[in-house]
Design a protein around this motif. Structure first.
Motif, PDB file in Angstrom:
ATOM      1  N   GLN A 162     -15.033 -68.916-113.206  1.00  0.00           N
ATOM      2  CA  GLN A 162     -15.879 -67.743-113.028  1.00  0.00           C
ATOM      3  C   GLN A 162     -16.597 -67.787-111.686  1.00  0.00           C
ATOM      4  OE1 GLN A 162     -15.746 -65.466-115.326  1.00  0.00           O
ATOM      5  NE2 GLN A 162     -17.223 -63.976-114.517  1.00  0.00           N
ATOM      6  N   ASP A 163     -16.493 -66.736-110.923  1.00  0.00           N
ATOM      7  CA  ASP A 163     -17.181 -66.632-109.633  1.00  0.00           C
ATOM      8  C   ASP A 163     -17.918 -65.299-109.611  1.00  0.00           C
ATOM      9  OD1 ASP A 163     -18.004 -66.851-106.982  1.00  0.00           O
ATOM     10  OD2 ASP A 163     -16.150 -65.979-106.225  1.00  0.00           O
ATOM     11  N   ARG A 164     -19.231 -65.363-109.801  1.00  0.00           N
ATOM     12  CA  ARG A 164     -20.008 -64.129-109.954  1.00  0.00           C
ATOM     13  C   ARG A 164     -19.944 -63.262-108.704  1.00  0.00           C
ATOM     14  NH1 ARG A 164     -25.811 -62.814-109.730  1.00  0.00           N
ATOM     15  NH2 ARG A 164     -26.094 -60.886-110.934  1.00  0.00           N
ATOM     16  N   ALA A 165     -19.998 -63.884-107.521  1.00  0.00           N
ATOM     17  CA  ALA A 165     -19.977 -63.110-106.283  1.00  0.00           C
ATOM     18  C   ALA A 165     -18.689 -62.296-106.168  1.00  0.00           C
ATOM     19  CB  ALA A 165     -20.128 -64.032-105.075  1.00  0.00           C
ATOM     20  N   THR A 166     -17.558 -62.922-106.502  1.00  0.00           N
ATOM     21  CA  THR A 166     -16.286 -62.207-106.439  1.00  0.00           C
ATOM     22  C   THR A 166     -16.238 -61.094-107.475  1.00  0.00           C
ATOM     23  OG1 THR A 166     -15.170 -64.213-105.666  1.00  0.00           O
ATOM     24  CG2 THR A 166     -13.776 -62.460-106.540  1.00  0.00           C
ATOM     25  N   ASP A 167     -16.683 -61.378-108.681  1.00  0.00           N
ATOM     26  CA  ASP A 167     -16.663 -60.370-109.746  1.00  0.00           C
ATOM     27  C   ASP A 167     -17.547 -59.173-109.391  1.00  0.00           C
ATOM     28  OD1 ASP A 167     -14.978 -61.962-111.208  1.00  0.00           O
ATOM     29  OD2 ASP A 167     -16.566 -62.823-112.465  1.00  0.00           O
ATOM     30  N   VAL A 168     -18.738 -59.449-108.876  1.00  0.00           N
ATOM     31  CA  VAL A 168     -19.648 -58.359-108.503  1.00  0.00           C
ATOM     32  C   VAL A 168     -19.063 -57.553-107.346  1.00  0.00           C
ATOM     33  CG1 VAL A 168     -21.937 -57.823-107.567  1.00  0.00           C
ATOM     34  CG2 VAL A 168     -21.695 -59.570-109.347  1.00  0.00           C
ATOM     35  N   ALA A 169     -18.437 -58.231-106.393  1.00  0.00           N
ATOM     36  CA  ALA A 169     -17.817 -57.541-105.261  1.00  0.00           C
ATOM     37  C   ALA A 169     -16.677 -56.644-105.723  1.00  0.00           C
ATOM     38  CB  ALA A 169     -17.315 -58.552-104.231  1.00  0.00           C
ATOM     39  N   ILE A 170     -15.849 -57.129-106.656  1.00  0.00           N
ATOM     40  CA  ILE A 170     -14.745 -56.316-107.178  1.00  0.00           C
ATOM     41  C   ILE A 170     -15.283 -55.060-107.848  1.00  0.00           C
ATOM     42  CG2 ILE A 170     -12.939 -56.231-108.951  1.00  0.00           C
ATOM     43  CD1 ILE A 170     -12.352 -59.169-108.317  1.00  0.00           C
ATOM     44  N   ASP A 171     -16.334 -55.215-108.663  1.00  0.00           N
ATOM     45  CA  ASP A 171     -16.931 -54.053-109.341  1.00  0.00           C
ATOM     46  C   ASP A 171     -17.452 -53.050-108.320  1.00  0.00           C
ATOM     47  OD1 ASP A 171     -16.363 -55.159-111.782  1.00  0.00           O
ATOM     48  OD2 ASP A 171     -18.370 -55.999-112.095  1.00  0.00           O
ATOM     49  N   TRP A 172     -18.099 -53.549-107.239  1.00  0.00           N
ATOM     50  CA  TRP A 172     -18.649 -52.635-106.242  1.00  0.00           C
ATOM     51  C   TRP A 172     -17.539 -51.909-105.486  1.00  0.00           C
ATOM     52  CZ3 TRP A 172     -18.351 -52.264-100.901  1.00  0.00           C
ATOM     53  CH2 TRP A 172     -19.223 -51.330-100.315  1.00  0.00           C
ATOM     54  N   VAL A 173     -16.503 -52.639-105.076  1.00  0.00           N
ATOM     55  CA  VAL A 173     -15.393 -52.006-104.348  1.00  0.00           C
ATOM     56  C   VAL A 173     -14.716 -50.953-105.222  1.00  0.00           C
ATOM     57  CG1 VAL A 173     -13.129 -52.394-103.287  1.00  0.00           C
ATOM     58  CG2 VAL A 173     -15.002 -53.979-102.829  1.00  0.00           C
ATOM     59  N   GLU A 174     -14.516 -51.267-106.503  1.00  0.00           N
ATOM     60  CA  GLU A 174     -13.889 -50.296-107.414  1.00  0.00           C
ATOM     61  C   GLU A 174     -14.719 -49.029-107.551  1.00  0.00           C
ATOM     62  OE1 GLU A 174     -13.367 -52.643-110.933  1.00  0.00           O
ATOM     63  OE2 GLU A 174     -11.211 -52.901-110.553  1.00  0.00           O
ATOM     64  N   SER A 175     -16.035 -49.168-107.440  1.00  0.00           N
ATOM     65  CA  SER A 175     -16.921 -48.006-107.612  1.00  0.00           C
ATOM     66  C   SER A 175     -16.939 -47.085-106.398  1.00  0.00           C
ATOM     67  CB  SER A 175     -18.352 -48.481-107.904  1.00  0.00           C
ATOM     68  OG  SER A 175     -18.939 -49.058-106.741  1.00  0.00           O
ATOM     69  N   GLN A 176     -16.400 -47.561-105.270  1.00  0.00           N
ATOM     70  CA  GLN A 176     -16.428 -46.768-104.043  1.00  0.00           C
ATOM     71  C   GLN A 176     -15.247 -45.800-104.002  1.00  0.00           C
ATOM     72  OE1 GLN A 176     -19.176 -47.284-101.795  1.00  0.00           O
ATOM     73  NE2 GLN A 176     -19.653 -48.352-103.707  1.00  0.00           N
ATOM     74  N   GLU A 177     -15.544 -44.547-103.768  1.00  0.00           N
ATOM     75  CA  GLU A 177     -14.459 -43.577-103.614  1.00  0.00           C
ATOM     76  C   GLU A 177     -13.635 -43.921-102.372  1.00  0.00           C
ATOM     77  OE1 GLU A 177     -13.756 -38.754-103.029  1.00  0.00           O
ATOM     78  OE2 GLU A 177     -15.759 -39.541-103.463  1.00  0.00           O
ATOM     79  N   THR A 178     -14.341 -44.300-101.309  1.00  0.00           N
ATOM     80  CA  THR A 178     -13.702 -44.745-100.068  1.00  0.00           C
ATOM     81  C   THR A 178     -14.435 -45.991 -99.594  1.00  0.00           C
ATOM     82  OG1 THR A 178     -13.107 -42.504 -99.441  1.00  0.00           O
ATOM     83  CG2 THR A 178     -13.117 -44.142 -97.703  1.00  0.00           C
ATOM     84  N   LEU A 179     -13.682 -47.023 -99.227  1.00  0.00           N
ATOM     85  CA  LEU A 179     -14.295 -48.260 -98.761  1.00  0.00           C
ATOM     86  C   LEU A 179     -14.473 -48.219 -97.250  1.00  0.00           C
ATOM     87  CD1 LEU A 179     -15.314 -51.098 -99.426  1.00  0.00           C
ATOM     88  CD2 LEU A 179     -12.965 -51.932 -99.132  1.00  0.00           C
ATOM     89  N   LEU A 180     -15.711 -48.445 -96.804  1.00  0.00           N
ATOM     90  CA  LEU A 180     -16.027 -48.562 -95.381  1.00  0.00           C
ATOM     91  C   LEU A 180     -16.674 -49.928 -95.156  1.00  0.00           C
ATOM     92  CD1 LEU A 180     -17.534 -45.038 -94.611  1.00  0.00           C
ATOM     93  CD2 LEU A 180     -15.240 -45.853 -94.038  1.00  0.00           C
ATOM     94  N   TYR A 181     -16.276 -50.610 -94.110  1.00  0.00           N
ATOM     95  CA  TYR A 181     -16.802 -51.949 -93.882  1.00  0.00           C
ATOM     96  C   TYR A 181     -18.305 -51.921 -93.603  1.00  0.00           C
ATOM     97  CZ  TYR A 181     -17.243 -56.739 -92.324  1.00  0.00           C
ATOM     98  OH  TYR A 181     -17.629 -58.041 -92.207  1.00  0.00           O
ATOM     99  N   SER A 182     -18.783 -50.896 -92.911  1.00  0.00           N
ATOM    100  CA  SER A 182     -20.213 -50.800 -92.625  1.00  0.00           C
ATOM    101  C   SER A 182     -21.021 -50.707 -93.911  1.00  0.00           C
ATOM    102  CB  SER A 182     -20.487 -49.585 -91.728  1.00  0.00           C
ATOM    103  OG  SER A 182     -20.053 -48.393 -92.370  1.00  0.00           O
ATOM    104  N   GLU A 183     -20.499 -49.992 -94.912  1.00  0.00           N
ATOM    105  CA  GLU A 183     -21.193 -49.877 -96.187  1.00  0.00           C
ATOM    106  C   GLU A 183     -21.094 -51.186 -96.982  1.00  0.00           C
ATOM    107  OE1 GLU A 183     -19.693 -46.403 -98.101  1.00  0.00           O
ATOM    108  OE2 GLU A 183     -20.773 -45.043 -96.755  1.00  0.00           O
TER     109      GLU A 183
END
Length: 441
Positions: A162-183
């Motif tokens: 289990q890696d919480r940072a990776t899991d939280v990052a995956i959830d955040w990326v999935e929630s983005q309609e469009t991924l921007l590196y600045s965001e």
């Protein structure tokens, strides 16, 4: 000929990486890295966002943005067509892109001055059409989210825990309609206090690598990256079977100390030299599916290093570098060239060129680089399309060779390699399906 190689290292010298010790050191090392790659790729491509927001890079292009003692002369590489600034189709003017960034406030880091963007726009406006590269914003943006999720999920699987940072990052990326590196950087700052900093840094490297891999594949570019843990190559699984060749040579030039100081005309002269052109011609053979002649690469590499040695020793004779010349004579630094070919059954060969240099007492940084000579077609499931294009190129060469055989046989040896001539003369009525080398430039 390749469209160019995407420079995947500028992120190391900006907000995505902090490996370089001080802001004074970053421009010098970055300049050395750019010139190192330009010796082994025809055009080095940097996207517009890095040209705008990388402080060290800005100082290498425009004297008024200079932040260190590193020469501010890479604008000459831009006007020569060697250093290519890739601009997005929706905002091809960097001044316009800069205004959009400024309107976003704190979300965009390191927004440059308008004077800087006008300077770079003026450089680009003077370029001929074949030196301009424009990328499709929607296409790259769509693929970026998919690439980031793939790398993050694979990272989680590889950890086996289990890696919480990776899991939280995956959830955040999935929630983005469009991924921007600045965001993503803004999100990273917002969670920095609650997530493990080491794990979060790894997530940052993966998201940055996803952008680099996606940008290169979407634009059919080769890849130029560092030979270390921060390289995007470390996040792409290559096949185990490999064929390797290696050679070394004495070289005073290809190390961080010299490349951070050597005038651009010295590198341009090396780029235009016969041995360097011979090396790139063999690279083009690999891109088309033929087998490069390693001895040609090895001999040309040795000759290129000798020419660079002569030029650099003259440079080191200058007053402020006289001490450095003594040290170089004592340690006799070497450079290593290694060709590694990865294969898979039914797939196009993917060849990696590795260039590494030895450190000296006058430079604290050793340098390593990798070039993916065939780009990333292998990882985009377009193998058959690549094979078909190779066969069509073969047929075109053979048809042209047959025409010259009938009309101007004296031009054959100048225009075509021996393998093509042997095939055409031996079987003029048949176009064989094997791939062939391109004519040497």
């Amino acid at each position: 000929m390749s469209v160019g190689s995407y420079f995947a290292e500028s992120f190391q010298y900006g907000d995505a990486g902090r490996e370089i010790g001080s802001s004074d050191t970053a421009p010098a090392v970055l300049r050395a890295r750019i010139l190192l790659h330009l010796l082994f790729t025809d055009r080095l491509v940097i996207p517009d966002s890095q040209i705008l927001n990388n402080v060290a890079l800005r100082g290498l292009l425009w004297p008024q943005a200079q932040t260190s003692a590193a020469p501010s002369d890479l604008g000459d590489m831009v006007t020569d067509g060697r250093l290519v600034i890739a601009r997005r189709d929706i905002r091809p003017s960097l001044t316009e892109l800069r205004a959009w960034q400024a309107s976003r406030g704190s979300v965009m880091p390191n927004v440059p001055t308008e004077e800087y963007t006008r300077y770079v726009d003026a450089l680009l406006d003077r370029l001929p059409a074949d030196h301009v590269l424009t990328w499709n914003f929607d296409q790259v943006r769509t693929g970026y989210k998919t690439s980031a999720l793939r790398l993050l999920r694979r990272h989680g699987e590889d950890l086996g825990q289990q890696d919480r940072a990776t899991d939280v990052a995956i959830d955040w990326v999935e929630s983005q309609e469009t991924l921007l590196y600045s965001e993503f950087l803004e999100w990273k700052r917002s969670v920095a206090r609650v997530l493990d900093p080491v794990a979060l840094t790894q997530v940052d490297h993966l998201v940055a690598a996803a952008y680099q891999l996606n940008f290169a594949s979407t634009n059919d570019l080769d890849m130029a990256g560092p030979d270390d843990k921060s390289s995007p190559f470390g996040h792409v699984r290559l096949d185990d079977e490999q064929i390797a060749h290696e050679t070394t040579a004495d070289c005073y030039a290809i190390n961080g100390f010299v490349l951070s100081r050597v005038p651009v005309p010295v590198i341009l002269a090396a780029i235009e030299s016969r041995p360097r052109q011979a090396i790139l011609a063999e690279f083009d053979k690999a891109r088309l599916g033929a087998v490069p002649e390693w001895h040609t690469v090895e001999n040309a590499f040795q000759e290129l290093m000798e020419k660079l040695n002569i030029a650099v020793l003259k440079l080191l004779d200058s007053t402020d570098l006289a001490k450095a010349r003594e040290v170089f004579h004592e340690v006799r630094p070497k450079v290593r060239l290694r060709w590694v070919a990865h294969r898979a059954i039914g797939r196009v060969m993917d060849a990696l060129l590795e260039v590494s240099t030895g450190g000296t007492p006058v430079t604290p940084v050793t340098m390593g680089a990798k070039l993916s000579l065939l780009g990333w077609a292998v990882y985009r499931d377009v193998h058959q399309e690549r094979r078909d294009s190779v066969l069509e190129a073969t047929h075109q060469w053979d048809r042209e060779a047959m025409r010259l055989l009938q009309t101007h046989p004296d031009q054959l040896l100048v225009r075509f390699p021996t393998t093509t001539l042997q095939r055409v003369v031996a079987a003029p009525g048949r176009l064989e399906a094997e791939t062939v080398s391109s004519p040497l430039a």
